[in-house]
Design an enzyme around this catalytic site. Structure first.
Site, PDB file in Angstrom:
ATOM      1  N   TYR A 284       4.602  -6.993  -2.061  1.00 23.64           N
ATOM      2  CA  TYR A 284       3.216  -7.425  -2.260  1.00 23.64           C
ATOM      3  C   TYR A 284       2.799  -8.090  -0.961  1.00 23.64           C
ATOM      4  CZ  TYR A 284      -0.832 -10.025  -3.978  1.00 23.64           C
ATOM      5  OH  TYR A 284      -2.091 -10.558  -4.134  1.00 23.64           O
TER       6      TYR A 284
ATOM      7  N   ASP B 213       1.681  -3.004  -3.364  1.00 19.61           N
ATOM      8  CA  ASP B 213       0.352  -3.294  -2.836  1.00 19.61           C
ATOM      9  C   ASP B 213       0.541  -3.761  -1.399  1.00 19.61           C
ATOM     10  OD1 ASP B 213      -2.099  -4.279  -2.115  1.00 19.61           O
ATOM     11  OD2 ASP B 213      -2.236  -5.761  -3.731  1.00 19.61           O
TER      12      ASP B 213
ATOM     13  N   HIS C 156      -6.325  -3.108  -9.995  1.00 22.10           N
ATOM     14  CA  HIS C 156      -5.572  -2.004  -9.429  1.00 22.10           C
ATOM     15  C   HIS C 156      -5.177  -1.048 -10.556  1.00 22.10           C
ATOM     16  CE1 HIS C 156      -4.337  -3.989  -5.490  1.00 22.10           C
ATOM     17  NE2 HIS C 156      -4.810  -5.016  -6.178  1.00 22.10           N
TER      18      HIS C 156
END
EC number: 3.1.11.2
Length: 247
Positions: free
Chosen positions: A101, A140, A238
């Site tokens: 992340y 991500d 998302h």
């Protein structure tokens, strides 16, 4: 083997929006989660057959990653440099699976220096892993690499997630021996996004960004059967992404 990656923008909130139904229906071998926004013990997940790995940020309600895996890893490792709960690495006999992340550079690129340090450190880490066995990286990554990867590239040029600095670091990572699996399999596909702002009904008009990725070591890419964006799945700002690897 099927792997799912999803930034859930708060796992407890996503559970209330159908996370467990999707988890059950998708039947993944490995399910990677980013932005859990929780500490250990704040939710008890009953996931029969899955080992649960958690990496929470020191700061409550912030960041955090998790992996739920049916495949027993040989070893696991967590953040290499942060304390923000941003990475988990699983070692398997044939490859590593890593979930990231990546830090957001924030408005006005207020955190760009930290982001650049993160990029360099993580690229070096991935290259060390890749020297031992192939790597599958998902998560991500907080950058739209090319103009095709967001709806409105012009107005967003230089903003967090589409700055020249972040895009150059992504290019450098690819040049270090990694493949962006979705783009490699869908060279000219437009309108393929994985994140939409909650503002301005962005998802309704598909004004999105592709900032969630599956990257693989170049030598592993021939075994990739599918790399998809599951944009019809809701529950977060998302959507999940999917990778299938041939045995």
């Amino acid at each position: 083997m099927k792997i799912i990656s999803w930034n859930v923008n708060g796992l407890r909130a996503c559970i209330k929006k159908g996370f467990l139904d999707f988890f059950s229906s998708v039947d993944a071998d490995i399910f990677c989660v980013q932005e859990t926004k929780m500490q250990p013990g704040q939710v008890e997940l009953n996931l029969p057959g899955y080992q649960q790995l958690w990496n929470s940020a020191e700061r409550k309600g912030y960041s955090g990653t998790a992996v739920f895996t049916r495949k027993q890893p040989l070893s696991t490792a967590y953040d290499t440099c942060t304390g923000e709960g941003r990475s988990i690495t699983l070692e398997f006999p044939e490859y590593y699976v890593v979930t990231f992340y990546s830090p957001n550079s924030q408005q006005g690129l207020a955190r760009i220096d930290y982001r650049m340090q993160w990029e360099d450190t993580q690229r070096e880490y991935l290259m060390r892993l890749d020297a031992q066995k192939p790597v599958i990286l998902c998560g991500d990554l907080n950058v739209a690499h090319e103009e095709i990867d967001l709806k409105n590239p012009g107005p967003n040029r230089g903003n967090a997630g589409f700055s020249d600095q972040e895009r150059a670091k992504f290019t450098q990572l690819l040049q270090s021996g990694f493949t962006d699996t979705f783009r490699a399999l869908h060279l000219q596909q437009t309108g393929a996004y994985s994140w939409w702002s909650y503002r301005f009904h962005a998802r309704d008009t598909n004004a999105g960004w592709r900032i969630d990725y599956f990257l693989t070591s170049n030598r592993l890419f021939p075994r990739i059967a599918k790399s998809e964006i599951l944009s019809d799945v809701y529950g977060s700002d998302h959507c999940p992404i999917l990778l299938e690897v041939k045995d």
